[in-house]
Write a protein that holds these residues in place. Structure first.
Motif, PDB file in Angstrom:
ATOM      1  N   SER A  36       0.819  -1.266   0.083  1.00  0.00           N
ATOM      2  CA  SER A  36      -0.111   0.145   0.199  1.00  0.00           C
ATOM      3  C   SER A  36       0.677   1.051   0.141  1.00  0.00           C
ATOM      4  O   SER A  36       0.153   2.490  -0.666  1.00  0.00           O
ATOM      5  N   VAL A  77     -10.224   3.257  -2.753  1.00  0.00           N
ATOM      6  CA  VAL A  77     -10.531   3.087  -1.517  1.00  0.00           C
ATOM      7  C   VAL A  77     -11.620   3.712  -0.986  1.00  0.00           C
ATOM      8  O   VAL A  77     -11.556   2.726   0.046  1.00  0.00           O
ATOM      9  N   VAL A  78     -12.361   4.121  -1.860  1.00  0.00           N
ATOM     10  CA  VAL A  78     -13.850   4.288  -1.181  1.00  0.00           C
ATOM     11  C   VAL A  78     -14.452   2.605  -1.113  1.00  0.00           C
ATOM     12  O   VAL A  78     -15.012   2.601  -0.176  1.00  0.00           O
ATOM     13  N   ARG A 109     -13.149  -0.011  -0.792  1.00  0.00           N
ATOM     14  CA  ARG A 109     -12.869  -0.501   0.549  1.00  0.00           C
ATOM     15  C   ARG A 109     -13.040  -0.234   1.714  1.00  0.00           C
ATOM     16  O   ARG A 109     -13.141  -0.782   2.790  1.00  0.00           O
ATOM     17  N   SER A 110     -13.055   0.949   1.616  1.00  0.00           N
ATOM     18  CA  SER A 110     -13.436   1.704   2.548  1.00  0.00           C
ATOM     19  C   SER A 110     -15.095   0.967   3.259  1.00  0.00           C
ATOM     20  O   SER A 110     -15.271   1.371   5.082  1.00  0.00           O
ATOM     21  N   PHE A 111     -15.919   1.390   2.940  1.00  0.00           N
ATOM     22  CA  PHE A 111     -17.411   1.000   2.995  1.00  0.00           C
ATOM     23  C   PHE A 111     -17.643  -0.146   2.485  1.00  0.00           C
ATOM     24  O   PHE A 111     -19.200  -0.595   3.489  1.00  0.00           O
ATOM     25  N   GLY A 153     -15.526  -3.090   2.075  1.00  0.00           N
ATOM     26  CA  GLY A 153     -14.396  -3.968   2.679  1.00  0.00           C
ATOM     27  C   GLY A 153     -13.971  -5.406   1.436  1.00  0.00           C
ATOM     28  O   GLY A 153     -13.922  -5.866   1.237  1.00  0.00           O
TER      29      GLY A 153
END
Length: 353
Positions: free
Chosen positions: A119, A172-173, A175-177, A179
């Motif tokens: 990352s 990123v969005v 993955r954040s909301f 998984g």
């Protein structure tokens, strides 16, 4: 104008989400096969129409790619219980997988230190690409002084960096909301050692992942029964490039609303033919001679760029996608400047109080 496009964008995606809820319900009550396909085909036709409601090259282009290509192909697979969609998925997960290029993580907790290192490296990679994209956008102010070939190279790099950065932000969005992981789009295409390596493992991997189960594998099974397993990949690969060419023509129509000339299709037919020949030669002569990367790498990139400058990149100018994109950047810049001035004004008034 940008405000109207954003409004149309949200209306289109509200329709898409509602339609996918219907598809999820159909999967629960209609058995797989031609019967389920009959219930899903009206939605496939609707998804073909919806991108025409958006004129923005950025919002419309991404919408067309996600729902007309990825979404429709996934729904066609779902009709026969193939692909990533299935009747056991929850509604939110079904909708997410259907309209976005995402995948379910396998063993997300494994190797945390390695993932952390990757990352960190990726952040630096995307920061550099973001800086290069900014330089390219600034360079467009001086295109009248540039050679046409150099301008086409700028367009090529612009497309590459833009997609990389937008999809990284999307990852990123998502993955954040949820998984979930966004499917990779590129894998250092400039390191390609052959056309097979370029198209199969490094460029536009989202398209590769959806064309494999929908076109390549069915045709592979057919040709295996006709000419045998060893040579069946040759017509299967060419058939996949034919479908890809047609779909790219459709994507360009959504971007520019200009009648296709067939040049984009010819680009993919040429690459499909050359890749078919390459695979055939590898099967016939792999044990005799394997050229080194120092030879095959530059030849591969040169061939891709040369045919791209000739047949693919000029379509952006012909359909005026480039000019409309620059206008959109200017509108977005003016909007951000206006918003920042309002925030500073409100902040200054609050300090005086």
């Amino acid at each position: 104008m940008l405000g109207e496009e954003i409004n149309s964008f949200f209306k289109v995606w509200l329709t898409v989400l509602t339609s996918l809820c219907y598809c999820h319900a159909i999967g629960k009550i209609v058995p797989k096969g031609t019967k389920r396909l009959t219930f899903l085909l009206p939605l496939v036709c609707l998804f073909l129409f919806l991108p025409l409601k958006i004129n923005s090259p950025h919002l419309g282009g991404l919408t067309a790619f996600f729902i007309v290509w990825l979404g429709n192909f996934k729904l066609l697979l779902f009709a026969f219980d193939r692909g990533p969609l299935n009747t056991h998925l929850s509604l939110p997960l079904f909708v997410t997988l259907a309209c976005l290029p995402v995948k379910i993580q396998q063993n997300p907790s494994s190797k945390p230190q390695l993932n952390k290192g990757i990352s960190s490296s990726s952040n630096v990679n995307y920061a550099v690409k973001g800086l290069l994209l900014g330089i390219i956008l600034c360079a467009y102010d001086y295109v009248e002084f540039m050679h046409p070939v150099f301008i086409k190279l700028l367009y090529s790099l612009h497309i590459y960096f833009f997609l990389e950065i937008v999809l990284a932000i999307g990852a990123v969005v998502v993955r954040s909301f949820s998984g979930l992981e966004l499917e990779p789009q590129f894998n250092n295409p400039f390191l390609s050692t052959s056309l097979q390596d370029f198209w199969g493992k490094r460029w536009n991997l989202m398209v590769t992942s959806i064309l494999r189960p929908t076109v390549y594998e069915p045709t592979l099974r057919f040709w295996s029964s006709v000419i045998g397993r060893k040579w069946a990949p040759l017509p299967s690969v060419f058939s996949t490039f034919v479908v890809s060419g047609v779909m790219h023509e459709l994507m360009f129509y959504y971007l520019g609303r200009v009648s296709p000339t067939g040049e984009v299709t010819w680009f993919f037919l040429i690459h499909g033919f050359c890749l078919t020949v390459e695979i055939g030669l590898k099967k016939a002569f792999r044990e005799w001679w394997q050229p080194p990367w120092v030879v095959t790498g530059p030849l591969t990139i040169g061939f891709v760029l040369g045919t791209g400058f000739w047949l693919f990149i000029p379509q952006f100018t012909r359909s005026k996608v480039d000019a409309r994109s620059f206008e959109e950047y200017a509108e977005l810049g003016a909007l951000l400047k206006s918003c920042s001035e309002r925030v500073l004004r409100v902040f200054g008034q609050s300090k005086r109080l």
